[in-house]
Design a protein around this motif. Structure first.
Motif, PDB file in Angstrom:
ATOM      1  N   HIS A  80     100.897  53.649  13.212  1.00  0.00           N
ATOM      2  CA  HIS A  80     100.225  52.205  13.371  1.00  0.00           C
ATOM      3  C   HIS A  80      99.635  51.590  12.149  1.00  0.00           C
ATOM      4  O   HIS A  80      99.241  50.461  12.156  1.00  0.00           O
ATOM      5  N   GLY A  81     100.013  52.335  10.809  1.00  0.00           N
ATOM      6  CA  GLY A  81      99.570  51.785   9.545  1.00  0.00           C
ATOM      7  C   GLY A  81     100.352  50.699   9.040  1.00  0.00           C
ATOM      8  O   GLY A  81     101.232  50.288   9.575  1.00  0.00           O
ATOM      9  N   HIS A  82      99.502  49.851   8.321  1.00  0.00           N
ATOM     10  CA  HIS A  82      99.930  48.754   7.712  1.00  0.00           C
ATOM     11  C   HIS A  82      99.697  48.603   6.227  1.00  0.00           C
ATOM     12  O   HIS A  82      98.689  49.405   5.866  1.00  0.00           O
ATOM     13  N   VAL A  83     100.656  48.350   5.386  1.00  0.00           N
ATOM     14  CA  VAL A  83     100.563  48.376   3.906  1.00  0.00           C
ATOM     15  C   VAL A  83     100.764  46.973   3.457  1.00  0.00           C
ATOM     16  O   VAL A  83     101.969  46.378   3.817  1.00  0.00           O
ATOM     17  N   ASN A  84      99.826  46.376   2.918  1.00  0.00           N
ATOM     18  CA  ASN A  84      99.922  45.196   2.168  1.00  0.00           C
ATOM     19  C   ASN A  84     100.616  44.036   3.220  1.00  0.00           C
ATOM     20  O   ASN A  84     101.365  43.229   2.954  1.00  0.00           O
ATOM     21  N   GLY A  85      99.751  44.286   4.532  1.00  0.00           N
ATOM     22  CA  GLY A  85     100.310  43.184   5.439  1.00  0.00           C
ATOM     23  C   GLY A  85     101.400  43.452   6.368  1.00  0.00           C
ATOM     24  O   GLY A  85     101.894  42.819   7.417  1.00  0.00           O
ATOM     25  N   GLN A  86     102.315  44.823   6.170  1.00  0.00           N
ATOM     26  CA  GLN A  86     103.453  44.889   6.797  1.00  0.00           C
ATOM     27  C   GLN A  86     103.382  46.231   7.513  1.00  0.00           C
ATOM     28  O   GLN A  86     102.746  47.452   6.790  1.00  0.00           O
ATOM     29  N   PRO A  87     103.899  46.519   8.670  1.00  0.00           N
ATOM     30  CA  PRO A  87     103.817  47.887   9.086  1.00  0.00           C
ATOM     31  C   PRO A  87     104.467  48.725   8.309  1.00  0.00           C
ATOM     32  O   PRO A  87     105.566  48.495   7.467  1.00  0.00           O
ATOM     33  N   LEU A  88     103.880  49.826   8.373  1.00  0.00           N
ATOM     34  CA  LEU A  88     104.572  51.012   7.485  1.00  0.00           C
ATOM     35  C   LEU A  88     105.928  51.329   8.215  1.00  0.00           C
ATOM     36  O   LEU A  88     105.907  51.669   9.510  1.00  0.00           O
ATOM     37  N   SER A  89     107.096  51.336   7.419  1.00  0.00           N
ATOM     38  CA  SER A  89     108.110  51.917   7.688  1.00  0.00           C
ATOM     39  C   SER A  89     108.562  53.125   8.049  1.00  0.00           C
ATOM     40  O   SER A  89     107.531  54.185   7.645  1.00  0.00           O
ATOM     41  N   ASP A  90     109.366  53.434   8.812  1.00  0.00           N
ATOM     42  CA  ASP A  90     109.842  54.681   9.587  1.00  0.00           C
ATOM     43  C   ASP A  90     110.003  55.477   8.088  1.00  0.00           C
ATOM     44  O   ASP A  90     109.434  56.915   8.016  1.00  0.00           O
ATOM     45  N   PRO A  91     110.587  55.320   7.256  1.00  0.00           N
ATOM     46  CA  PRO A  91     111.225  55.999   5.946  1.00  0.00           C
ATOM     47  C   PRO A  91     109.819  56.419   5.086  1.00  0.00           C
ATOM     48  O   PRO A  91     109.580  57.467   4.724  1.00  0.00           O
ATOM     49  N   GLU A  92     108.883  55.541   5.066  1.00  0.00           N
ATOM     50  CA  GLU A  92     107.621  55.510   4.511  1.00  0.00           C
ATOM     51  C   GLU A  92     106.724  56.555   5.102  1.00  0.00           C
ATOM     52  O   GLU A  92     106.284  57.608   4.667  1.00  0.00           O
ATOM     53  N   ALA A  93     106.631  56.446   6.577  1.00  0.00           N
ATOM     54  CA  ALA A  93     105.763  57.244   7.369  1.00  0.00           C
ATOM     55  C   ALA A  93     106.307  58.800   7.221  1.00  0.00           C
ATOM     56  O   ALA A  93     105.766  59.744   7.289  1.00  0.00           O
ATOM     57  N   GLU A  94     107.589  58.967   7.587  1.00  0.00           N
ATOM     58  CA  GLU A  94     108.444  60.145   7.371  1.00  0.00           C
ATOM     59  C   GLU A  94     108.172  60.818   6.031  1.00  0.00           C
ATOM     60  O   GLU A  94     108.001  62.113   6.128  1.00  0.00           O
ATOM     61  N   SER A  95     108.322  60.127   4.940  1.00  0.00           N
ATOM     62  CA  SER A  95     107.930  60.664   3.711  1.00  0.00           C
ATOM     63  C   SER A  95     106.730  61.019   3.636  1.00  0.00           C
ATOM     64  O   SER A  95     106.198  62.392   3.076  1.00  0.00           O
ATOM     65  N   MET A  96     105.799  60.559   3.993  1.00  0.00           N
ATOM     66  CA  MET A  96     104.197  60.901   3.955  1.00  0.00           C
ATOM     67  C   MET A  96     103.975  62.063   4.629  1.00  0.00           C
ATOM     68  O   MET A  96     103.368  63.136   4.582  1.00  0.00           O
ATOM     69  N   MET A  97     104.802  62.180   5.990  1.00  0.00           N
ATOM     70  CA  MET A  97     104.356  63.462   6.715  1.00  0.00           C
ATOM     71  C   MET A  97     105.163  64.390   6.012  1.00  0.00           C
ATOM     72  O   MET A  97     104.815  65.864   6.083  1.00  0.00           O
ATOM     73  N   TYR A  98     106.463  64.439   5.411  1.00  0.00           N
ATOM     74  CA  TYR A  98     107.151  65.339   4.574  1.00  0.00           C
ATOM     75  C   TYR A  98     106.159  65.785   3.729  1.00  0.00           C
ATOM     76  O   TYR A  98     106.220  67.244   3.551  1.00  0.00           O
ATOM     77  N   ALA A  99     105.460  65.164   3.116  1.00  0.00           N
ATOM     78  CA  ALA A  99     104.620  65.436   1.918  1.00  0.00           C
ATOM     79  C   ALA A  99     103.636  66.422   2.183  1.00  0.00           C
ATOM     80  O   ALA A  99     103.275  67.464   1.806  1.00  0.00           O
ATOM     81  N   LEU A 100     103.047  65.979   3.321  1.00  0.00           N
ATOM     82  CA  LEU A 100     101.781  66.624   3.787  1.00  0.00           C
ATOM     83  C   LEU A 100     102.258  68.096   4.411  1.00  0.00           C
ATOM     84  O   LEU A 100     101.410  69.196   4.219  1.00  0.00           O
ATOM     85  N   VAL A 101     103.314  68.204   5.189  1.00  0.00           N
ATOM     86  CA  VAL A 101     103.555  69.345   5.685  1.00  0.00           C
ATOM     87  C   VAL A 101     104.227  70.478   4.746  1.00  0.00           C
ATOM     88  O   VAL A 101     104.148  71.502   4.574  1.00  0.00           O
ATOM     89  N   PHE A 102     105.202  69.794   3.688  1.00  0.00           N
ATOM     90  CA  PHE A 102     105.845  70.495   2.761  1.00  0.00           C
ATOM     91  C   PHE A 102     105.097  71.082   1.443  1.00  0.00           C
ATOM     92  O   PHE A 102     105.664  71.661   0.691  1.00  0.00           O
ATOM     93  N   ALA A 103     104.064  70.424   1.351  1.00  0.00           N
ATOM     94  CA  ALA A 103     103.312  70.584   0.274  1.00  0.00           C
ATOM     95  C   ALA A 103     101.765  70.903   0.602  1.00  0.00           C
ATOM     96  O   ALA A 103     101.037  70.977  -0.401  1.00  0.00           O
ATOM     97  N   GLY A 104     101.597  71.048   1.724  1.00  0.00           N
ATOM     98  CA  GLY A 104      99.937  70.961   2.391  1.00  0.00           C
ATOM     99  C   GLY A 104      99.272  72.233   2.374  1.00  0.00           C
ATOM    100  O   GLY A 104      98.123  72.333   2.502  1.00  0.00           O
ATOM    101  N   PHE A 105     100.192  73.418   2.420  1.00  0.00           N
ATOM    102  CA  PHE A 105      99.691  74.664   2.605  1.00  0.00           C
ATOM    103  C   PHE A 105     100.120  75.802   1.409  1.00  0.00           C
ATOM    104  O   PHE A 105      99.467  76.658   1.271  1.00  0.00           O
ATOM    105  N   ASP A 106     101.389  75.583   1.133  1.00  0.00           N
ATOM    106  CA  ASP A 106     101.635  76.659   0.115  1.00  0.00           C
ATOM    107  C   ASP A 106     100.855  76.709  -1.317  1.00  0.00           C
ATOM    108  O   ASP A 106     100.747  77.610  -1.774  1.00  0.00           O
ATOM    109  N   THR A 107     100.432  75.577  -1.544  1.00  0.00           N
ATOM    110  CA  THR A 107      99.358  75.498  -2.781  1.00  0.00           C
ATOM    111  C   THR A 107      98.249  76.011  -2.290  1.00  0.00           C
ATOM    112  O   THR A 107      97.775  77.228  -3.365  1.00  0.00           O
TER     113      THR A 107
END
Length: 407
Positions: free
Chosen positions: A217-244
């Motif tokens: 449900h996020g908006h960035v600069n007045g526009q809804p966050l796109s699917d590629p943006e949201a998926e990329s941000m989830m990817y970063a959380l999941v794939f870099a969030g715990f091995d460190t």
């Protein structure tokens, strides 16, 4: 070859780096200034001066993080060396865009929001220990620490409890295996990304107050966050969030295994534990470094950097800067300025999950050394990642726990 100088034999993605990075840091710091050009991966500057590494990672107006894969802007090549073919849209963008994206996740990493997650990490950690009951030997990485860090992170993000294992282990293997390895989890990663899309669609219809809902449900600069943006941000959380975090805990427990006096100090003093965790992070930096792209011609330490040059801010090397840390190759649990390490980077891209990582490390280290005082680790059989250009970690660490594992 290049006319950039001085040159230095350096490749953080190589096996030699994995085996000799501490000596490499010493050699770089022995130069007139700890910055030099390497021809690896199409060429980049490696920078290990603490003050300048902090400045470069902070100064986005002169040093960009943008990953312009399709050459639609300035053609910068992101923060990973070699360049990733898919941009991580939060870490590989610059303010104000990255700041607007970051604000969607920030509320979940405030001290108030994280208040319960230290206890949650300890709960998951104790469950992992309980699952090891009756076994003479277990794997510290795969049986204990990864299940804890993965479950904590994925629960915070909003993954269903039953789905944590596939996402966690595919992420873990993707960190340390090259893409051409027969066990590289190509299928699992593809399935995980499909799952990202499903979660986003579900949260758009049924928000639950978690990070996935915020992205859906996020908006960035007045526009809804796109699917590629949201998926990329989830990817970063999941794939870099715990091995460190796993890397920090495992390296600390290996070091502590042969030092009962240090374990006792950490057990008896919360202040010592807090300072000790900072020193572990300085001494065993989970991530070697981050790249930046010079926007203009600039001089750093007498080196002439050209517009478009890549600079690898070697965070692990900066943590060994003798101008900043006295006797840097000694792990000193009483080091007063240990918290000045750059292991979480600095500036607008400083790791958003750093507070969560410290809570997890505190919970796991404290619980383990209190309740497993006689644990032993077979370092000769421990298996480090084949390369440590992404994470300074281990794929397997045999450990013998106390008789009668505490639950």
């Amino acid at each position: 070859m290049t006319d950039r100088s001085p040159t230095f034999d350096f490749d953080h993605q190589s096996i030699d780096f994995k085996d000799n990075w501490i000596d490499t840091a010493r050699r770089l710091h022995a130069m007139d200034y700890p910055m030099a050009w390497t021809d690896a991966h199409d060429g980049y500057w490696v920078l290990a001066d603490w003050e300048e590494a902090k400045r470069v990672t902070t100064d986005y107006e002169n040093f960009s993080s943008d990953n312009d894969v399709h050459k639609e802007r300035e053609g910068y090549r992101g923060v990973s060396i070699p360049q990733q073919t898919f941009p991580l849209m939060l870490s590989e963008s610059d303010p104000p865009l990255s700041t607007a994206r970051r604000r969607l996740e920030m509320p979940f990493f405030t001290p108030k929001s994280l208040r319960t997650w230290g206890a949650k990490a300890e709960e998951f950690f104790r469950e992992a220990l309980k699952n090891c009951e009756g076994r003479d030997e277990v794997d510290l990485v795969n049986d204990i620490v990864i299940p804890t860090t993965a479950r904590t992170t994925l629960n915070l993000v909003g993954f269903e409890a039953d789905n944590w294992q596939d996402a966690a282990m595919s992420s873990h293997r993707a960190i340390y295996l090259p893409p051409d390895h027969p066990d590289y989890p190509h299928t699992e990663i593809a399935n995980t990304r499909v799952m990202f899309s499903r979660y986003l669609a579900d949260r758009r219809a049924n928000p639950t107050g978690d990070i996935i809902s915020a992205l859906a449900h996020g908006h960035v600069n007045g526009q809804p966050l796109s699917d590629p943006e949201a998926e990329s941000m989830m990817y970063a959380l999941v794939f870099a969030g715990f091995d460190t975090t796993t890397s920090a805990v495992v390296n600390a427990l290996i070091w502590l295994a042969s030092r009962p006096g240090a374990r006792e100090t950490l057990i008896t003093s919360p202040q010592a534990m807090s300072l000790g965790i900072e020193e572990f992070l300085r001494f065993f930096p989970p991530t070697p470094g981050v790249g930046r792209n010079a926007r203009h011609d600039v001089e750093i330490g007498g080196r002439k950097v050209r517009a478009g040059d890549r600079i690898f801010c070697w965070l692990g090397g900066a943590n060994r800067d003798p101008k900043k840390f006295s006797d840097p190759d000694t792990l000193d649990l009483t080091r007063a300025n240990a918290g000045d390490h750059l292991s979480f980077s600095a500036g607008p891209h400083r790791c958003l999950g750093a507070p969560l990582a410290k809570l997890e490390i505190t919970a796991m280290l404290g619980t383990f050394i209190r309740e497993m005082p006689d644990y032993t680790i077979d370092e000769d059989r421990a298996v480090r990642f084949p390369r440590t250009g992404t994470i300074l970690g281990y794929s397997s660490v045999p450990v013998r726990l106390n008789a009668g594992v505490a639950a």
